[in-house]
Write a protein that holds these residues in place. Sequence first.
Motif, mmCIF file in Angstrom:
data_model
loop_
_atom_site.group_PDB
_atom_site.id
_atom_site.type_symbol
_atom_site.label_atom_id
_atom_site.label_comp_id
_atom_site.label_asym_id
_atom_site.label_seq_id
_atom_site.Cartn_x
_atom_site.Cartn_y
_atom_site.Cartn_z
ATOM 1 N N SER A 69 1.646 4.523 10.293
ATOM 2 C CA SER A 69 1.726 3.187 9.708
ATOM 3 C C SER A 69 1.746 2.090 10.764
ATOM 4 C CB SER A 69 2.970 3.074 8.824
ATOM 5 O OG SER A 69 4.151 3.166 9.616
ATOM 6 N N PRO A 92 -2.249 -3.181 8.551
ATOM 7 C CA PRO A 92 -1.957 -4.471 7.910
ATOM 8 C C PRO A 92 -1.246 -4.264 6.583
ATOM 9 C CG PRO A 92 -4.271 -3.890 7.627
ATOM 10 C CD PRO A 92 -3.683 -2.855 8.546
ATOM 11 N N THR A 93 -0.775 -5.339 5.998
ATOM 12 C CA THR A 93 -0.113 -5.276 4.706
ATOM 13 C C THR A 93 -0.838 -6.176 3.711
ATOM 14 O OG1 THR A 93 1.390 -7.089 5.272
ATOM 15 C CG2 THR A 93 2.149 -4.845 5.744
ATOM 16 N N VAL A 94 -0.685 -5.841 2.450
ATOM 17 C CA VAL A 94 -1.203 -6.682 1.383
ATOM 18 C C VAL A 94 -0.071 -6.941 0.414
ATOM 19 C CG1 VAL A 94 -3.549 -5.778 1.573
ATOM 20 C CG2 VAL A 94 -1.940 -4.695 0.003
ATOM 21 N N GLU A 147 9.899 1.212 1.702
ATOM 22 C CA GLU A 147 9.937 1.201 3.159
ATOM 23 C C GLU A 147 9.736 2.583 3.754
ATOM 24 O OE1 GLU A 147 10.058 -1.524 4.914
ATOM 25 O OE2 GLU A 147 10.113 -2.699 3.068
ATOM 26 N N TYR A 191 -2.311 4.256 3.424
ATOM 27 C CA TYR A 191 -2.280 5.273 4.473
ATOM 28 C C TYR A 191 -3.392 6.311 4.334
ATOM 29 C CZ TYR A 191 2.514 3.475 4.224
ATOM 30 O OH TYR A 191 3.611 2.667 4.159
ATOM 31 N N TYR A 197 -2.796 -1.627 -7.647
ATOM 32 C CA TYR A 197 -1.943 -1.683 -6.457
ATOM 33 C C TYR A 197 -1.483 -3.086 -6.062
ATOM 34 C CZ TYR A 197 -2.594 3.261 -5.578
ATOM 35 O OH TYR A 197 -2.556 4.631 -5.684
ATOM 36 N N GLN A 206 4.534 -1.388 -5.203
ATOM 37 C CA GLN A 206 5.201 -1.358 -3.910
ATOM 38 C C GLN A 206 5.789 0.017 -3.670
ATOM 39 O OE1 GLN A 206 5.077 -3.024 -1.417
ATOM 40 N NE2 GLN A 206 6.893 -2.833 -0.172
ATOM 41 N N TYR A 219 -8.719 -0.946 2.745
ATOM 42 C CA TYR A 219 -8.300 -2.351 2.744
ATOM 43 C C TYR A 219 -9.443 -3.260 2.311
ATOM 44 C CZ TYR A 219 -3.779 -1.460 4.969
ATOM 45 O OH TYR A 219 -2.494 -1.047 5.219
ATOM 46 N N GLY A 248 4.069 -6.652 1.217
ATOM 47 C CA GLY A 248 4.285 -5.681 2.281
ATOM 48 C C GLY A 248 3.650 -4.337 2.053
ATOM 49 N N ARG A 249 2.718 -4.214 1.114
ATOM 50 C CA ARG A 249 2.087 -2.929 0.784
ATOM 51 C C ARG A 249 1.126 -2.488 1.881
ATOM 52 N NH1 ARG A 249 0.618 1.758 -0.954
ATOM 53 N NH2 ARG A 249 1.062 2.293 -3.109
ATOM 54 N N ARG A 250 1.235 -1.221 2.263
ATOM 55 C CA ARG A 250 0.302 -0.625 3.214
ATOM 56 C C ARG A 250 -0.433 0.535 2.540
ATOM 57 N NH1 ARG A 250 4.576 -1.724 7.052
ATOM 58 N NH2 ARG A 250 3.797 -2.922 8.838
#
Length: 355
Positions: A113, A117-119, A107, A126, A100, A104, A43, A122-124
């Motif tokens: 997860s 957080p998301t960017v 879901e 992992y 990135y 996307q 992140y 809503g991108r996470r």
Amino acid sequence: MRDATPGEVDGKEGGDRLCKSVADVLTQARMRAQNAVNVSMVYAYYEIGRMIVEEEQQGEDRAAYGAHVLKKLSAYLTKRFGRGYSTDNLKLMRRFYVVYSHDQIGETPFPQSDGLPTVGAGRRFYLSWSHYLKLMRIPSIEERHFYEIESARNHWSLAELNRQFDSALYERLALGRGKEGARNLAVEGQAARVPEDLVKDPYVLEFLGLPERASYSEAELESRLIDNLQTFLLELGTGFAFVGRQVRLSFEEEHFYVDLVFYNRLLRCFVLFDLKIGGLRHQDIGQMQMYVNYYDRRVKLEDENPTIGIVLCKDKKESVVEMTLSEDNSQIFASRYQTVLPSKEDLKRLLEEGL
């Protein structure tokens, strides 16, 4: 010297169990902490990439200004934080953001997860930074998503991700699924809903160290698979557990032996493998049908799904398979295997022609 009393023995064993249990808790906690640190840095690198891109966009001569920004930032970060912030690494962070920021993955839920957080939309993230360095080099967004989903779901190490990519796992799965099935791989990964979802053609067994055109026996092939069971399970896919080798089936005074038996917990069924070093014969399919019938009638539980049988052979004629099996067959499969890595270019070409 007196013997230990039962109480002393029990106390020692209890103490040993306590030590091991506490050590396991600490080991798991350290692994979770390390994973959390690795993901946190991903992140951070995404955010650094964003800041670099936005700063570069302010310069009139973007190429010259961008080089100046990276050089100055590299010197400052290296002085303050040490190694790891060369201009090349900063370029990778910038590229990470560019790739990135509009990417996307959907879901797709993963247990790890929660709390991430998301960017963007809503991108996470992992995986570790090393994983994303590999994934960024995959130009196809569908293929990239597939490997990201499978890496997170199966906790692939970077070495395992590299192996699956080099063996063209995405192309091998997509070839037999049609356009819609290939699209689903990029959305949900290798989901297993029907027996066909478990089967690959070909299976890639390069980890056995067997030359492609050498002479070896079925017994040697089986032994090599057992010796490399962990990698073979990786090749088989999600949800497989090893049950046994040369499992005996008895019919009155006759005995038959299934080469390899697995259980798939996703489809809740036994999966039988019969190994053939030559070309497939119709008798091989008939023999596997007998094995499957035996397991369905005498081994599997009532609430388990029908047994799957896979004849793993060096070569096969599709017409033999088609004419030997019933039209509504969903339990018996014949797949080729190869002992060298496939050509990704050839598989991509076949995939494009098929879609």
